[in-house]
Motif scaffolding. Structure first.
Motif, PDB file in Angstrom:
ATOM      1  N   UNK A 186       0.968  -1.251  -0.076  1.00 57.90           N
ATOM      2  CA  UNK A 186       0.029  -0.046   0.137  1.00 57.90           C
ATOM      3  C   UNK A 186       0.885   1.290   0.080  1.00 57.90           C
ATOM      4  N   UNK A 187       2.035   1.309   0.733  1.00 61.87           N
ATOM      5  CA  UNK A 187       2.768   2.414   0.846  1.00 61.87           C
ATOM      6  C   UNK A 187       3.420   2.649  -0.426  1.00 61.87           C
ATOM      7  N   UNK A 188       3.938   1.603  -1.016  1.00 60.74           N
ATOM      8  CA  UNK A 188       4.673   1.609  -2.374  1.00 60.74           C
ATOM      9  C   UNK A 188       3.812   2.286  -3.452  1.00 60.74           C
ATOM     10  N   UNK A 189       2.417   1.751  -3.408  1.00 58.96           N
ATOM     11  CA  UNK A 189       1.699   2.296  -4.326  1.00 58.96           C
ATOM     12  C   UNK A 189       1.234   3.671  -4.101  1.00 58.96           C
ATOM     13  N   UNK A 190       1.167   4.217  -2.954  1.00 59.65           N
ATOM     14  CA  UNK A 190       1.162   5.885  -2.610  1.00 59.65           C
ATOM     15  C   UNK A 190       2.037   6.303  -3.225  1.00 59.65           C
ATOM     16  N   UNK A 191       3.441   5.893  -2.930  1.00 63.06           N
ATOM     17  CA  UNK A 191       4.561   6.740  -3.392  1.00 63.06           C
ATOM     18  C   UNK A 191       4.966   6.601  -4.654  1.00 63.06           C
ATOM     19  N   UNK A 192       4.076   5.583  -5.432  1.00 67.82           N
ATOM     20  CA  UNK A 192       4.254   5.714  -7.057  1.00 67.82           C
ATOM     21  C   UNK A 192       3.822   6.788  -7.576  1.00 67.82           C
ATOM     22  N   UNK A 193       2.851   7.607  -7.009  1.00 64.32           N
ATOM     23  CA  UNK A 193       2.117   8.737  -7.671  1.00 64.32           C
ATOM     24  C   UNK A 193       3.219   9.987  -7.766  1.00 64.32           C
ATOM     25  N   UNK A 194       3.819  10.230  -6.571  1.00 65.07           N
ATOM     26  CA  UNK A 194       4.856  11.293  -6.761  1.00 65.07           C
ATOM     27  C   UNK A 194       5.431  11.135  -5.216  1.00 65.07           C
ATOM     28  N   UNK A 195       6.335  10.209  -5.487  1.00 64.04           N
ATOM     29  CA  UNK A 195       7.381  10.126  -4.310  1.00 64.04           C
ATOM     30  C   UNK A 195       8.605   9.352  -4.378  1.00 64.04           C
ATOM     31  N   UNK A 196       9.732   9.329  -3.431  1.00 66.02           N
ATOM     32  CA  UNK A 196      10.857   8.510  -3.790  1.00 66.02           C
ATOM     33  C   UNK A 196      10.629   6.920  -4.395  1.00 66.02           C
ATOM     34  N   UNK A 197      11.448   6.220  -4.755  1.00 66.35           N
ATOM     35  CA  UNK A 197      11.360   4.971  -5.169  1.00 66.35           C
ATOM     36  C   UNK A 197      11.381   3.934  -3.878  1.00 66.35           C
TER      37      UNK A 197
END
Length: 633
Positions: free
Chosen positions: A579-590
């Motif tokens: 869930x965290x990775x999917x949130x960061x995929x939008x505009x966040x670090x790898x």
């Protein structure tokens, strides 16, 4: 334009020219779409400003310079002000006196497709009558005054009704704008085509689903918007929708081989609603998951069989060894040797089956394809006869991509050796690699051998199928196929004019670009978190820590400069590392995920289908390879 369209256009133009009011329609870019002759005559416009495409700003500038708005100190400021008002697309009604004494009313309203329509009416005579009535009001009879009062009351009621209608119109306009904004933010193309296949609505997302296509497509025929190749694939389903059938299907478009899913829904009035979305990543994940399940099933089916068969081979070899020690005729010795060789070959075959159905887990990491292909040529060349040449054509991207280099290199070596056997003592083997957009990495192995037989094209990826007789196991190509499918890709066999061709297509997944800096570590086990923190520090990172997805999300929002997130999949709370990775995929670090869950766990499989996952325990070198940071001893 066909004859019917020309006739309809002529009738529309003639009708507009017959009405007494002046009318103009400008599109959302404030270019003239259509106007009637009265509009040109009222403002004495030159032909250039009465043609479709004429600029609204140029028209305002022209009539301002002619004195339409009286004396204006700064004409450009007036033009800019009128343009800004027009771009607001708000309904309006005004009355103004022109320099020639003529009084006109101007009524404007926005259009659902964008842009607006304005109607100009000469109300000079009406205003003169009103003034005359006011001047002679004292001479009117009481009856006429009473009637006027009744009319005034009626007008007030009408005005109240109009106000209510205007408010309803305003609310509808807001709802439409809100609905359009919502649809335009969706990661899908939503549209409607009429009974003739022309778009009547679009949320302007076609270009995001199918790059290279236009965004403004209202009025276009669906074949014009999609292109002939894509339209030919969807046309049978569109015809079925026109007949009243709901259809859902997928196709691969030609631009960069994206996988597109389309749903056609009849509107019961002759038209069709269209929903299309890019499901390339979903397809890749589905392929990888299906292959994992097939392998798990194959392992279950073969493990017991392989165990029993291994015991039988052991007994056979033991009995043959005893027979060999007995004093038997020479003919018997030859039979014993042949039986032993066959049994040993069966053992090797069992090992190949175990390799194929066992726990072969992809271990992706950042790979420089240029180096991998150079190494491949160095490894394969010594195994080729002098008369067989090997060429490597490398057109891959310069940026590292996420692949399992060991499995990919093994697969390519297998294909090169198969091509060598097909060429015999002379021929040419060519390995070519390139990217298809940022969707696929495609690697082709071509040879100048006799090509695939019809049977081989159909069965070559089936286990144990071989054209090499006793020399082949029939497991080489199936293992290559297994590797490609585990990665979410595809394998194609074909014949070319010069020989055989095998094409591997693997998902293009760019490697994380984090190179030192600030890292966020998300792990709910204190001891493990301390261990992983040390790893990150040794790799050159400053580390901040969290124990849950909510805490990690808050930190990424509050702290600037986080260049990498390393998170466990299973964490405290309802949310997971995925869930965290999917949130960061939008505009966040790898984000790199890690887990101790078995591969059979659905959460692990789901994560692995979308991104690389580090299996605990792992070393600093493995972590460093995944984030493209050189591990230091």
């Amino acid at each position: 334009m066909d004859h019917a369209d020309q006739r309809n256009k002529a009738m529309t133009t003639a009708g507009l020219n017959l009405i007494a009011q002046a009318l103009s329609i400008y599109d959302q870019k404030l270019n003239l779409a259509v106007c009637n002759r009265r509009f040109q005559e009222m403002f004495d416009l030159p032909d250039a400003l009465a043609q479709p495409g004429a600029s609204f700003a140029d028209t305002i500038r022209y009539i301002a310079e002619k004195g339409e708005y009286g004396e204006v100190e700064n004409i450009e400021a007036l033009v800019q002000n009128r343009v800004e008002q027009a771009l607001a697309f708000e309904p309006h009604y005004i009355e103004r006196v022109r320099p020639n004494g003529e009084v006109i009313s101007v009524e404007g309203a926005p259009l659902p497709q964008g842009g607006w329509v304005a109607v100009y009416t000469d109300i000079t005579r009406t205003k003169q009558v009103e003034q005359l009535l006011r001047a002679r009001s004292e001479e009117l009879s009481d009856q006429l005054l009473s009637h006027a009062e009744e009319l005034s009351a009626t007008n007030r009621e009408l005005a109240a009704t109009i106000t209510a209608l205007e408010e309803a119109k305003r609310q509808l306009t807001e709802i439409e704008l809100r609905t359009r904004m919502t649809t335009e933010m969706m990661p899908a193309h939503i549209a409607h085509v009429d009974e003739n296949g022309h778009y009547t609505y679009s949320n302007r997302r076609l270009s995001s689903v199918m790059p290279g296509r236009p965004s403004e497509i209202v009025g276009l025929h669906i074949s014009q918007a999609l292109g002939s190749a894509a339209f030919s694939r969807i046309e049978p389903n569109l015809k079925a929708a026109y007949k009243g059938e709901n259809t859902v299907f997928e196709f691969s478009e030609d631009h960069d081989q994206r996988r597109i899913r389309v749903a056609f829904t009849p509107d019961q009035s002759g038209g069709v609603y269209v929903l299309s979305m890019d499901v390339t990543e979903e397809t890749q994940a589905r392929v990888a998951l299906q292959q994992s399940r097939r392998r798990a099933l194959a392992a279950q089916m073969t493990s017991g069989l392989a165990h029993d068969f291994s015991n039988l081979l052991t007994i056979i070899l033991g009995m043959q060894s005893k027979l060999k020690k007995m004093e038997l005729p020479d003919e018997a010795a030859e039979l014993i040797a042949a039986t032993q060789a066959t049994a040993r070959r069966g053992g090797r075959l069992l090992n190949r089956i175990a390799d194929m159905t066992g726990n072969r887990t992809l271990r992706p990491k950042a790979v420089d394809l240029h180096s991998l292909l150079q190494d491949l040529k160095l490894l394969a060349s010594p195994a080729l006869p002098r008369g067989v040449g090997l060429s490597v054509l490398d057109h891959t991207p310069d940026e590292p991509v996420m692949l399992d280099p060991g499995m990919l290199q093994d697969a390519l070596l297998n294909l090169i050796l198969n091509a060598r056997d097909a060429c015999g003592t002379s021929g040419q083997i060519t390995v070519s690699a390139h990217s298809i957009g940022r969707i696929w990495i495609e690697i082709a192995v071509n040879d100048t051998g006799p090509g695939f037989s019809k049977e081989a094209l159909e069965k070559a990826i089936n286990p144990f199928f071989t054209t090499k007789g006793s020399e082949g196991s029939g497991l080489g190509l199936p293992m290559v196929y297994d590797m490609v499918k585990l990665a979410g890709g595809d394998l194609q066999l074909a014949n070319t004019p010069t020989g055989a061709s095998i094409i591997l297509r693997l998902p293009y997944r760019a490697a994380p670009k984090a190179q030192g800096g600030l890292a966020l570590l998300v792990e709910d086990n204190d001891e493990l978190r301390s261990h992983f923190r040390d790893m990150l520090v040794e790799l050159g990172y400053f580390v901040v820590e969290a124990t849950s997805v909510d805490e990690a999300t808050a930190l990424t929002a509050d702290i600037e400069g986080i260049s990498l997130v390393l998170s466990d999949i299973k964490l405290v709370g309802d949310s997971t590392g995925l869930d965290l990775a999917q949130r960061l995929d939008q505009q966040g670090p790898p984000c790199i995920l890690m887990t101790s869950l078995p591969l059979s766990d659905p959460l692990h499989r789901e994560a692995l289908a979308h991104r690389p996952v580090l299996r605990k325990p792992f070393t600093r070198a493995q972590l460093g390879a995944l984030i493209r940071t050189e591990a230091r001893s």
